[in-house]
Design an enzyme around this catalytic site. Sequence first.
Site, mmCIF file in Angstrom:
data_model
loop_
_atom_site.group_PDB
_atom_site.id
_atom_site.type_symbol
_atom_site.label_atom_id
_atom_site.label_comp_id
_atom_site.label_asym_id
_atom_site.label_seq_id
_atom_site.Cartn_x
_atom_site.Cartn_y
_atom_site.Cartn_z
ATOM 1 C CE LYS A 51 7.870 -3.216 -1.878
ATOM 2 N NZ LYS A 51 6.391 -2.475 -1.944
ATOM 3 C CB SER A 305 13.655 -1.098 3.039
ATOM 4 O OG SER A 305 14.420 -0.564 1.780
#
Length: 507
Positions: A51, A305
């Site tokens: 992110k 992720s």
Amino acid sequence: MPEQVLKRVLTVPVYDVADETPLEMAPLLSQRMQNKVWLKREDLQPVFSFKLRGAYACMVKLTDEQKQAGVIAASAGNHAQGVALAANKMGIKATIVMPKTTPPIKVNAVKRLGAEVVLHGDAFDEASVHANQLMREHHYTFIHPYDDYDVIAGQGTVALEMLRQHPKPLDVVFVCVGGGGLIAGIAAVLKQVWPSTRVVGVEPEDSACMTEALKANERVVLKQVGLFADGVAVAQVGEIPFRIAQTCVDEMITVSTDEICAAIKDVFEDTRAIAEPAGALAVAGLKKFVAQREVAGLEMAAIVSGANMNFDRLHHIAERTEFGEKREAIFAVKIKEEPGSFKQFCEDLGARRAITEFNYRYADSKQAIVFVGVRTEGGRAEQHQLIDSLRGKGYEVEDMSENEMAKLHLRHMIGGKAEGLQNETLYRFEFPERPGALLNFLSRMSEEWNISLFHYRNHSDAYGRVLVGVQVPPVQKDAFEIYLNELKYPFICEQDNPGYHLFLNTH
């Protein structure tokens, strides 16, 4: 639109804060899947998630006036850390609105990076509404977690690295999907450079906003969002990611909580790293894709992720992994109430078969109903064979292996049926794990409704699992339905669940 993303991807300076993460071979998964499996290790970023790429890509373009005013973001955790790190690097004030259900490990990480944390709501969408309100009040600049071209371009640098790291086009790339920023960036890049590569999005079954949007050919808002994979707990996919996905994403796959838990274990066994539920989504999708298509010899990659997860959740994950890998089956079986019947039942199961659980309480002089857990290394095929074998020997068997109420509650509370209960209805709830959630549930309930059963189970998750029996007179059924809908806690009526009638109900 994909061309616009690619141009931004090629120029965004994400490496001021981000690392180029490795694309690693997963030897154990590759052997089991009979395909060459690669893991893109975004869990190795400074904030343990991809992110920060998108957050910095957006913030680096802020004007001096915007920087002076400060930034605000809404996030379940990983975007929050990305914004906080970027703000710290750039000397900008940052305010982050996070759901109250956000794991403490993410909240504390954001605070350590110097951002102000505001806890609001039980899911991302409620936090987002509050963040927008604060933005208007204080004139902050809003840094969206996924519905922004620069954010998407930042996430697209993941694909740019994969192009450099792999000598030839991959056959399939699996990407987790929440709001859609990551898959939009990756798909926009891959489809222009490796057009033959199949891009597959992966979502939890109870948070499949992109899946439903692509089916409907328009963005939809989910009525309820599952909280287990909190990093992708989004009710509506972003507008820009949705438009990109319509042209660049080949298909979507949804996976269960048990399949996510099994994927966390797979990542651990190959890397010794512990992915968070959203972080292991792509691996779970890869496994399901291979099982459904029966493909072999392909080059596949899954994006790992993120790895921001409370350690306490591992207990629940380890427990559910057995189901995700189809290595444990649970049954309700009727046997004779007489000495030696349990021994005979174990013999009929097979002397070499490991019994993982056996729950029973006397209820009838002729017949006993037992709750049994059995180790099954051969998956669902072996489980079906076992059921057929037991039925062939005269046993009445109810398969509970895919029964959510049985896995969460019944196995821990088998103990007989209450006599004389009238008008009882059984519900399974997810309570947000925060002070006041239970009081809110009880205070809204009419005094004319009696709680006849209450079972709570939690492993430090973002939500508590609650099984409740309530006696409601028939004339008040409508009022009770209104109460349930206004409560806004996810719930499922379990009145017709076979486990309820076998173990808890006398009627």
